[in-house]
Enzyme design. Sequence first.
Site, PDB file in Angstrom:
ATOM      1  N   HIS A  24      40.763 -26.242 -42.276  1.00 57.48           N
ATOM      2  CA  HIS A  24      39.663 -27.220 -42.185  1.00 57.48           C
ATOM      3  C   HIS A  24      39.321 -27.839 -43.535  1.00 57.48           C
ATOM      4  O   HIS A  24      38.556 -28.817 -43.579  1.00 57.48           O
ATOM      5  CB  HIS A  24      38.415 -26.574 -41.586  1.00 57.48           C
ATOM      6  N   ASP A  39      46.434 -22.646 -34.591  1.00 55.15           N
ATOM      7  CA  ASP A  39      45.048 -22.165 -34.497  1.00 55.15           C
ATOM      8  C   ASP A  39      44.361 -22.921 -33.349  1.00 55.15           C
ATOM      9  O   ASP A  39      44.778 -24.030 -33.009  1.00 55.15           O
ATOM     10  CB  ASP A  39      44.338 -22.447 -35.832  1.00 55.15           C
ATOM     11  N   ASP A  58      42.744 -17.299 -32.594  1.00 49.67           N
ATOM     12  CA  ASP A  58      41.517 -17.636 -31.858  1.00 49.67           C
ATOM     13  C   ASP A  58      41.826 -18.386 -30.566  1.00 49.67           C
ATOM     14  O   ASP A  58      40.915 -18.793 -29.842  1.00 49.67           O
ATOM     15  CB  ASP A  58      40.510 -18.399 -32.739  1.00 49.67           C
TER      16      ASP A  58
HETATM   17  C1  SP5 Z   1      39.657 -21.215 -39.386  1.00 49.07           C
HETATM   18  C2  SP5 Z   1      38.770 -21.319 -38.188  1.00 49.07           C
HETATM   19  O1  SP5 Z   1      39.118 -20.802 -37.133  1.00 49.07           O
HETATM   20  N1  SP5 Z   1      37.600 -21.941 -38.338  1.00 49.07           N
HETATM   21  C3  SP5 Z   1      36.717 -22.097 -37.254  1.00 49.07           C
HETATM   22  C4  SP5 Z   1      35.421 -22.687 -37.651  1.00 49.07           C
HETATM   23  C5  SP5 Z   1      34.483 -22.728 -36.492  1.00 49.07           C
HETATM   24  N2  SP5 Z   1      33.171 -23.038 -36.906  1.00 49.07           N
HETATM   25  C6  SP5 Z   1      32.125 -22.958 -35.898  1.00 49.07           C
HETATM   26  C7  SP5 Z   1      32.286 -21.735 -35.054  1.00 49.07           C
HETATM   27  C8  SP5 Z   1      31.063 -21.368 -34.275  1.00 49.07           C
HETATM   28  C9  SP5 Z   1      31.423 -20.167 -33.429  1.00 49.07           C
HETATM   29  N3  SP5 Z   1      30.356 -19.263 -33.328  1.00 49.07           N
HETATM   30  C10 SP5 Z   1      30.588 -18.229 -32.338  1.00 49.07           C
HETATM   31  C11 SP5 Z   1      29.775 -18.471 -31.138  1.00 49.07           C
HETATM   32  C12 SP5 Z   1      30.596 -18.220 -29.899  1.00 49.07           C
HETATM   33  N4  SP5 Z   1      29.890 -18.645 -28.711  1.00 49.07           N
HETATM   34 ZN    ZN Z   2      40.285 -21.585 -35.701  1.00 45.41          ZN
END
Ligand code: SP5
Ligand code: ZN
Length: 382
Positions: free
Chosen positions: A177, A213, A302
């Site tokens: 990112h 990813d 993920d």
């Molecule tokens: C490298 C990578 O996988 N970055 C991901 C960045 C995501 N940012 C926001 C994620 C918000 C997720 N929070 C968890 C809540 C699940 N309901």
């Molecule tokens: Zn990711």
Amino acid sequence: MAAYDPQVKVVHTDRHRGHDPRVETYLGEPVPACEVPERAQIIRDALAADEAFEIVEPAGHGSEPILAVHDPGLLRFLEEAWPAVQRQRIERDFLVADTYPTRGMFQGMSEAFVAARPEPSAIGGRTGWWGLDSSNPIRPGTYDAARWAVDVALTTTDLVLGGETAAYGLCRPPGHHAAAAMAGGYCFFNNAAIAAQAIVAKTGERVAILDVDVHHGNGTQQIFWRRQDVLYISLHADPKRLYPFFLGHPDEIGEGPGRGANRNFPMSLRADDAAYLATLDNALERLADEPGSILVVSLGFDTYEKDPIGDLALTTAGYHEMGRRVGALGRRLVILQEGGYHLGALGENARAWLRGAAGLPAADAAAVPAADRAVRGTIPRP
Ligand code: SP5
Ligand code: ZN
């Protein structure tokens, strides 16, 4: 004697541990952080227990390869951010921006005029200036950890340039990112982009980056948007549904000399192994007529069916097959870790993907405890 010769080298250092976020925000509310040090520890331990892999330490590579990709201002900001917080004696142990320069603020102003706006001096303003979102808190050890993640990526690159068929860099924090002048999404420096640029510089060959990813690698896309010599191919959840929301659509194909060298494949919600692998085969067709002997893989877990991100639905067996298909391309692989947050499955998912890429069978995890394997010096083949 090793059970497998050659073993797949895994580049890892525990220097990532200083970047230890405790909370991130979800719609403004504090929630436990996803991108935690345990992630790398779990993957390291799973690979260390399998004789197909050998853990090696990274070597320092200095700032030059970072500056070949990133704005010097981003590097300077990340280096200075924590000391600036300390000087202000703010009662807190992390730094997150709450004000960002978004597109509507500059509407109607020319690109040159916008580019000439000065960086703020207050640390809150600077953090927004160089940031995309509030999910990547800066901690006292963040800069050091992010620098070592780059060194992990570059050491992995060196191994492949030195003749390894494939090597894996256990980068943490992740990178895809991060754009030339922007951190975000748990990422500070773009490890995969820095590796790809180093390969181009050292070999003069074209390089392809395959990003699997679950999130679109907006930073990698941005960095190589106008470049023909680095092909970016990404499979990800549809950005209409999932972070990073504003990029990742199929009509984003690059511009100028880079037109056609960027390909996005958004997937439907809860896509399973079969759907994913079919799209992967489509995406890899673009690689067939692309010159170059090295493929950089931005590897995220993920996409896993039980990952807290919760969009796609791949399984451990699916990761083995994905690794197998990528390994079967016949390109040398610089495999770099990105996301993946289901701590219970991360180790086996990484092991499955990498064994697949190395042309090894999916190991039966339960068959023989690691200690027994070491004594017997062999791994049972299913
Ligand atoms: C490298 C990578 O996988 N970055 C991901 C960045 C995501 N940012 C926001 C994620 C918000 C997720 N929070 C968890 C809540 C699940 N309901
Ligand atoms: Zn990711």
